[in-house]
Design an enzyme around this catalytic site. Structure first.
Site: not given
Length: 358
Positions: A132, A283, A324
């Site tokens: 895009e 993620h 994480k």
């Protein structure tokens, strides 16, 4: 008649004393002439998502301020990082992630500003977040309406992204531009035994676009790595598909990119995550930071809820359980459309600091 003591006890439960550093809820005073910065600094005390927005601003300022020299020298520190000048110049590595719809929107220009001035260090996006940007260099995107009829738009060759309209001819122009680049890449693969990764492809396209309005013109120019683990999931994938028939043989190696992406986190002294949207981009950044036992700062901005167990809806605390994000990290999730709040956040952090230095 005597008063009902049970009801009195229930209604007039005695409160504990609030801590001295408790934040008072108080809105901005528009009887005063407030600057944009005054208004944004008031958000922390508004409550609800207003306070989350204020917290996000504070966390991004903190990740921007951090230097290795703020920390004590580790017992096992390598020689390079014993030098005071090196420690003073070592900053928090900022990972920026965003979904494709945000590049379709006017956030594209804000992201371009960040990479133009080297304010972020690593980017993760989707295939649409790549194509895009390039397509907007070739032809514009227009404001439409969420309620436009899909059947009628299809007849007119107009693609709807929310309340944005992208003429299908834009993708034809993209095909005309990108296929010769894929031809050149295949030729280099054959002659130089060069195997392309998604990040290498994006860097080459950024070099080829030669348009300063492009995000990836600037990432290429400023050597900011851009990772796209799902590079075939969009128009760019369509072009790779068509190219495989016209001029077959191009190889794209995703394994090399996962090594490069994870190493961006593993060898960083401090990391911060700014993630706009959810899914694979969220993620991918979080999982890379798992390799260093978690990020030190995290700001999520999306509208997803956690009741369905989705990664997009997960709050930072869930990522802490996976390693994480670090247990002692500074984190915040803002439940909002990024097009509403990210311009405000950038205005009070990156852009304010930039213009104050000028």
């Amino acid at each position: 008649m005597t008063q009902p003591t049970g009801a009195l006890d229930a209604v007039f439960v005695e409160s504990v004393e609030m801590p001295e550093d408790s934040v008072l809820i108080q809105g901005p005073d528009f009887n005063k002439k407030l600057s944009l910065s005054d208004l944004l600094n008031a958000y922390k005390q508004i409550g609800y998502q207003g306070s989350s927005l204020g917290e996000a601003i504070e966390i991004i300022k903190a990740m921007r301020r951090w230097r290795l020299s703020d920390e004590p020298v580790a017992v096992d520190e390598i020689k390079e990082y014993l030098d005071p000048k090196v420690r003073q110049s070592t900053k928090c590595k900022i990972f920026l992630g965003y979904t494709s719809n945000l590049v379709s929107s006017g956030l594209r220009e804000i992201i371009k500003f960040l990479v133009q001035h080297k304010m972020v260090d690593v980017i993760v996006t989707t295939a649409g977040g790549i194509e895009e940007d390039f397509i907007k260099c070739l032809a514009p995107t227009y404001l439409g309406d969420f309620s436009l009829n899909g059947k009628e738009l299809r007849k007119k060759g107009l693609n709807r992204i929310g309340n944005l309209l992208v003429p299908n001819n834009n993708y034809c122009k993209f095909e005309d531009w990108v296929l010769p680049i894929l031809d050149t890449m295949l030729e280099e693969q054959k002659k130089q035994q060069k195997i392309w990764t998604p990040s290498m492809m994006i860097e080459r396209m950024g070099h080829e676009i030669k348009d300063e309005s492009s995000i990836y013109y600037w990432t290429s120019k400023n050597n900011i790595p851009v990772f796209c683990p799902a590079i075939t999931d969009g128009s760019l994938g369509d072009m790779i598909y068509f190219h495989s028939y016209k001029n077959p043989g191009l190889i794209v190696d995703i394994a090399a990119d996962i090594r490069a992406m994870n190493n961006q986190a593993v060898f960083a002294k401090k990391t911060g995550m700014i993630i706009l949207g959810g899914g694979i981009i969220k993620h991918h950044i979080c999982n890379a930071n798992l390799m260093r036992n978690g990020a030190d700062y995290a700001v999520y901005i999306n509208t997803a809820q956690e009741f369905d167990g989705s990664d997009a809806g997960a709050r930072p605390d869930e990522a802490i359980s996976w390693g994480k994000i670090r247990a002692d990290s500074k984190t915040c999730k803002v439940y909002a459309d990024a097009t509403l709040v990210f311009p405000l956040i950038v205005a009070e952090t990156f852009a304010k600091e930039y213009h104050n230095r000028q």
